[in-house]
Design a protein around this motif. Sequence first.
Motif, PDB file in Angstrom:
ATOM      1  N   ARG A  22       0.855  -1.184   0.000  1.00 44.53           N
ATOM      2  CA  ARG A  22       0.000   0.000   0.000  1.00 44.53           C
ATOM      3  C   ARG A  22       0.894   1.239   0.000  1.00 44.53           C
ATOM      4  O   ARG A  22       1.759   1.400   0.861  1.00 44.53           O
ATOM      5  N   GLU A  23       0.684   2.065  -1.005  1.00 42.52           N
ATOM      6  CA  GLU A  23       1.412   3.326  -1.107  1.00 42.52           C
ATOM      7  C   GLU A  23       0.423   4.465  -0.935  1.00 42.52           C
ATOM      8  O   GLU A  23      -0.631   4.483  -1.588  1.00 42.52           O
ATOM      9  N   GLU A  24       0.736   5.390  -0.089  1.00 39.18           N
ATOM     10  CA  GLU A  24      -0.227   6.437   0.253  1.00 39.18           C
ATOM     11  C   GLU A  24       0.401   7.816   0.124  1.00 39.18           C
ATOM     12  O   GLU A  24       1.561   8.031   0.473  1.00 39.18           O
ATOM     13  N   VAL A  25      -0.395   8.740  -0.432  1.00 34.72           N
ATOM     14  CA  VAL A  25      -0.058  10.161  -0.433  1.00 34.72           C
ATOM     15  C   VAL A  25      -1.120  10.872   0.388  1.00 34.72           C
ATOM     16  O   VAL A  25      -2.318  10.744   0.109  1.00 34.72           O
ATOM     17  N   ALA A  26      -0.685  11.573   1.402  1.00 33.36           N
ATOM     18  CA  ALA A  26      -1.598  12.338   2.245  1.00 33.36           C
ATOM     19  C   ALA A  26      -1.430  13.819   1.919  1.00 33.36           C
ATOM     20  O   ALA A  26      -0.307  14.329   1.889  1.00 33.36           O
ATOM     21  N   LEU A  27      -2.543  14.492   1.630  1.00 31.98           N
ATOM     22  CA  LEU A  27      -2.520  15.918   1.286  1.00 31.98           C
ATOM     23  C   LEU A  27      -3.328  16.688   2.319  1.00 31.98           C
ATOM     24  O   LEU A  27      -4.543  16.522   2.427  1.00 31.98           O
ATOM     25  N   ALA A  28      -2.636  17.493   3.112  1.00 34.34           N
ATOM     26  CA  ALA A  28      -3.307  18.339   4.102  1.00 34.34           C
ATOM     27  C   ALA A  28      -3.671  19.667   3.454  1.00 34.34           C
ATOM     28  O   ALA A  28      -2.828  20.304   2.810  1.00 34.34           O
ATOM     29  N   VAL A  29      -4.932  20.071   3.596  1.00 29.93           N
ATOM     30  CA  VAL A  29      -5.438  21.300   2.977  1.00 29.93           C
ATOM     31  C   VAL A  29      -6.048  22.183   4.052  1.00 29.93           C
ATOM     32  O   VAL A  29      -6.896  21.734   4.825  1.00 29.93           O
ATOM     33  N   ASP A  30      -5.619  23.431   4.101  1.00 30.80           N
ATOM     34  CA  ASP A  30      -6.205  24.416   5.019  1.00 30.80           C
ATOM     35  C   ASP A  30      -6.768  25.558   4.188  1.00 30.80           C
ATOM     36  O   ASP A  30      -6.032  26.456   3.751  1.00 30.80           O
ATOM     37  N   PRO A  31      -8.096  25.546   3.916  1.00 32.24           N
ATOM     38  CA  PRO A  31      -8.681  26.583   3.064  1.00 32.24           C
ATOM     39  C   PRO A  31      -8.924  27.898   3.789  1.00 32.24           C
ATOM     40  O   PRO A  31      -9.388  28.862   3.177  1.00 32.24           O
ATOM     41  N   ARG A  32      -8.673  27.938   5.105  1.00 34.70           N
ATOM     42  CA  ARG A  32      -8.838  29.161   5.897  1.00 34.70           C
ATOM     43  C   ARG A  32     -10.227  29.766   5.766  1.00 34.70           C
ATOM     44  O   ARG A  32     -10.384  30.961   5.512  1.00 34.70           O
ATOM     45  N   GLY A  33     -11.206  28.920   5.904  1.00 34.25           N
ATOM     46  CA  GLY A  33     -12.592  29.384   5.885  1.00 34.25           C
ATOM     47  C   GLY A  33     -13.239  29.402   4.525  1.00 34.25           C
ATOM     48  O   GLY A  33     -14.454  29.556   4.424  1.00 34.25           O
ATOM     49  N   ALA A  34     -12.485  29.261   3.440  1.00 37.35           N
ATOM     50  CA  ALA A  34     -13.068  29.272   2.096  1.00 37.35           C
ATOM     51  C   ALA A  34     -13.724  27.937   1.787  1.00 37.35           C
ATOM     52  O   ALA A  34     -13.305  26.894   2.277  1.00 37.35           O
ATOM     53  N   LYS A  35     -14.773  27.984   0.989  1.00 33.97           N
ATOM     54  CA  LYS A  35     -15.503  26.785   0.596  1.00 33.97           C
ATOM     55  C   LYS A  35     -15.469  26.646  -0.919  1.00 33.97           C
ATOM     56  O   LYS A  35     -15.492  27.647  -1.638  1.00 33.97           O
ATOM     57  N   GLY A  36     -15.445  25.422  -1.368  1.00 32.38           N
ATOM     58  CA  GLY A  36     -15.460  25.199  -2.798  1.00 32.38           C
ATOM     59  C   GLY A  36     -14.953  23.816  -3.153  1.00 32.38           C
ATOM     60  O   GLY A  36     -14.743  22.970  -2.288  1.00 32.38           O
ATOM     61  N   ARG A  37     -14.734  23.622  -4.449  1.00 27.88           N
ATOM     62  CA  ARG A  37     -14.315  22.314  -4.940  1.00 27.88           C
ATOM     63  C   ARG A  37     -12.812  22.314  -5.207  1.00 27.88           C
ATOM     64  O   ARG A  37     -12.263  23.269  -5.772  1.00 27.88           O
ATOM     65  N   LEU A  38     -12.186  21.228  -4.773  1.00 26.91           N
ATOM     66  CA  LEU A  38     -10.755  21.037  -4.998  1.00 26.91           C
ATOM     67  C   LEU A  38     -10.562  19.875  -5.958  1.00 26.91           C
ATOM     68  O   LEU A  38     -11.095  18.787  -5.740  1.00 26.91           O
ATOM     69  N   VAL A  39      -9.800  20.108  -7.019  1.00 27.03           N
ATOM     70  CA  VAL A  39      -9.474  19.075  -8.001  1.00 27.03           C
ATOM     71  C   VAL A  39      -7.986  18.766  -7.866  1.00 27.03           C
ATOM     72  O   VAL A  39      -7.154  19.669  -7.899  1.00 27.03           O
ATOM     73  N   VAL A  40      -7.681  17.476  -7.691  1.00 28.35           N
ATOM     74  CA  VAL A  40      -6.290  17.050  -7.526  1.00 28.35           C
ATOM     75  C   VAL A  40      -5.941  16.080  -8.648  1.00 28.35           C
ATOM     76  O   VAL A  40      -6.643  15.083  -8.851  1.00 28.35           O
ATOM     77  N   ASP A  41      -4.871  16.381  -9.375  1.00 21.97           N
ATOM     78  CA  ASP A  41      -4.364  15.480 -10.416  1.00 21.97           C
ATOM     79  C   ASP A  41      -3.148  14.743  -9.876  1.00 21.97           C
ATOM     80  O   ASP A  41      -2.191  15.363  -9.383  1.00 21.97           O
ATOM     81  N   LEU A  42      -3.193  13.419  -9.967  1.00 23.38           N
ATOM     82  CA  LEU A  42      -2.098  12.592  -9.463  1.00 23.38           C
ATOM     83  C   LEU A  42      -1.563  11.727 -10.592  1.00 23.38           C
ATOM     84  O   LEU A  42      -2.333  11.237 -11.430  1.00 23.38           O
ATOM     85  N   PRO A  43      -0.259  11.526 -10.651  1.00 21.97           N
ATOM     86  CA  PRO A  43       0.302  10.677 -11.706  1.00 21.97           C
ATOM     87  C   PRO A  43      -0.079   9.219 -11.515  1.00 21.97           C
ATOM     88  O   PRO A  43      -0.264   8.750 -10.392  1.00 21.97           O
ATOM     89  N   ARG A  44      -0.207   8.516 -12.631  1.00 23.05           N
ATOM     90  CA  ARG A  44      -0.440   7.078 -12.557  1.00 23.05           C
ATOM     91  C   ARG A  44       0.790   6.381 -11.996  1.00 23.05           C
ATOM     92  O   ARG A  44       1.911   6.880 -12.116  1.00 23.05           O
ATOM     93  N   ARG A  45       0.551   5.201 -11.388  1.00 18.13           N
ATOM     94  CA  ARG A  45       1.654   4.380 -10.895  1.00 18.13           C
ATOM     95  C   ARG A  45       1.572   3.027 -11.579  1.00 18.13           C
ATOM     96  O   ARG A  45       0.595   2.291 -11.394  1.00 18.13           O
ATOM     97  N   THR A  46       2.560   2.734 -12.382  1.00 13.07           N
ATOM     98  CA  THR A  46       2.554   1.495 -13.161  1.00 13.07           C
ATOM     99  C   THR A  46       2.449   0.282 -12.248  1.00 13.07           C
ATOM    100  O   THR A  46       3.199   0.142 -11.285  1.00 13.07           O
ATOM    101  N   GLY A  47       1.481  -0.597 -12.549  1.00 12.73           N
ATOM    102  CA  GLY A  47       1.295  -1.819 -11.788  1.00 12.73           C
ATOM    103  C   GLY A  47       0.532  -1.643 -10.501  1.00 12.73           C
ATOM    104  O   GLY A  47       0.317  -2.620  -9.781  1.00 12.73           O
TER     105      GLY A  47
END
Length: 671
Positions: A466-491
């Motif tokens: 299991r390989e994990e990427v954790a992304l901590a986001v602090d929007p500081r009160g703002a609301k909305g949609r977040l789009v995250v693009d991540l590279p593929r990992r072969t296999g």
Amino acid sequence: MRRALLLACLVLPVTLPLSAEELPVRSVTLSNAGLIQIERAGRLAPDAAITFRAPAEDVDDLLKSLMLRDPGGTVEGLRLPAQDLETEAFRGLPLRPADFESRAAVLRALRGQMVEASGTTGRLADAEEAEGGLRVSLLTARGLRLLLLREGEEVRLADAALAARIARAAEALAASRTADERLIEIRLRGAAAAREVGFTYVAGAPLWKPSWRLVLPAGEGEARLQGWAVVENRSGADWDEVRLSLVSGNPAAYRQALYAPIRITRPELPVRVAEQVTVTADTGRRPAPPPPMAMAAPAPAAMARQRAAPAEAEAAGSRFTDQVAAVPAATAAASAGRVAFTLPAPVSLRSGETANLPFLDATLPAERIWWVQDLQARSPLNAVRLRNTGEVVLPDGLAAVFGAGGAEAGAYLGDAEIRALPPGEERILAFARDRDVLLSSAQSGAERPARIELRRGVVVVGTLRREEVALAVDPRGAKGRLVVDLPRRTGATPRFDVAAEGDFGLRHEAVLHGTATTLRFTWEREGRQEVPLWDAGLGDPVLLRWRDVDVEREQRRLPGGPGTLETLRTVLERLPANAPGRTGLEAVVASLAEARRLLDAALGAIRQYAAAEAVLGRARAAVEDRTGAEREEARRQLNQASIAAERAGGAADAAWEAWQRAVQAVLTRTG
């Protein structure tokens, strides 16, 4: 003022049409592939030819693509001057272009030609500027005669054909002063009345460049998109009220050297002559040459942030959008892989000028978002997601982005690249970075056993990493949609929601509610590890004799020996309770544990046998060293030691056979 020199010549028979007309440019099509299609059309009189000028660099393309329309005539052909005007015009003449620098130079280049000047006929000997005129020397039948030619007097060549060629060379010299363009003539014949004719051709040209103006809503809503085209007229002709079309497509386009003369190199065959006889003179004997030097070995080679917008801000945004000047919409026509925007009004653009012309005004559904492309970035990108609800592809271009509401109304927000947007598809456009939103990321990985497969003598452990990427986001009160693009990992298989896949990799979307949150992206990767129960290099353990192997030294290579059992126990501890093959592994571990116990017992018995063998050896030595009564006692002890060694050997055999039966049980469980 310099005196003029007239070279009078006989006029050659006229082979050109009686009249020629230059048809005006009627329409222009510019392609984003760097091509231009020009259409000229007009009314043509009977027996008239079509003439026009084109840049010399376009002649190859013109010869490749010219298409003529004539309802009443027949095409005879197209003619234009040679590519190298001067070289062809002066080929075979006694003078060169440099000789036209002065009148005296022209005449000196013609020395030896028969001329007539001031009533005197003779061969031209020399010419030079002199006081009061041009002094010319003629060789006549009576001798050398000097003439001083004044203003208006002529020197006439007797050879009319040469005079005509020199006149044509002078015309070519004048034409070569504008060698970057060519006068092209299209000859038609057979038409009895005037009619409408036209022609088109395709040539290379600066590509038209779309630029966009994008006005964004504060959150979700409609965006105003205006398209402007930067066009350049480098065709060599003025455009006067022409119909202009802008094409976006991806045609195959080539260039070919049709205008340049191409000569094929041929092998030269030498003239056959008699073979020459050569003799090398004798210079006497010489010492034998030294041996060659030994060769050395060669050296090795070298989310845009969305806050709740007050109603007045939205109203302000609407007013700003309404204030944006409307532009006339072009007519769009689409075909396979191609879309053409034809401007509604005629365009006038002089040769060499550049214009910026509007061709699109549309409203598109839009959503302001945050966009993460780089997980190491400190802040996300401000972006907008657009959907093309029109019927044609929007071509690539750069968009200047403006705000529509609140504090953003009318403000420049940044630039965004628009890639070709077909109908019904979406694109995300980033135009700035939102430094108010903070990001932080970390990566980790762990591996555990997931399944077991048993083969003869081998336990195959299927692993799951299991390989994990954790992304901590602090929007500081703002609301909305977040789009995250991540590279593929072969296999590796993603274990998170994937909204879309593309050149960007894997796209995940999440909604932020103003509070800090952590997004986790997990991939699972399957692997395998083989754990052999013994070293195959020792052969089949069931057939192995303990006397043929150093059991003490090789015990780690034997079934039940140190290492393998501990490894499989660790695997069993980490293996999930419902994992495939767990029951079989438990049985193998139990069997190996029994084999370990019996191997230890056999090893103890073998050690006892080794000790008994040592005692037996010493007893044999005592018998040899002693005499008399001591020797008899030594023989008695030797007999006892022999019996003890035999019993120890039997015990070792029995212990070894017990261990081999346990090994057979392990083999039975592993199939």
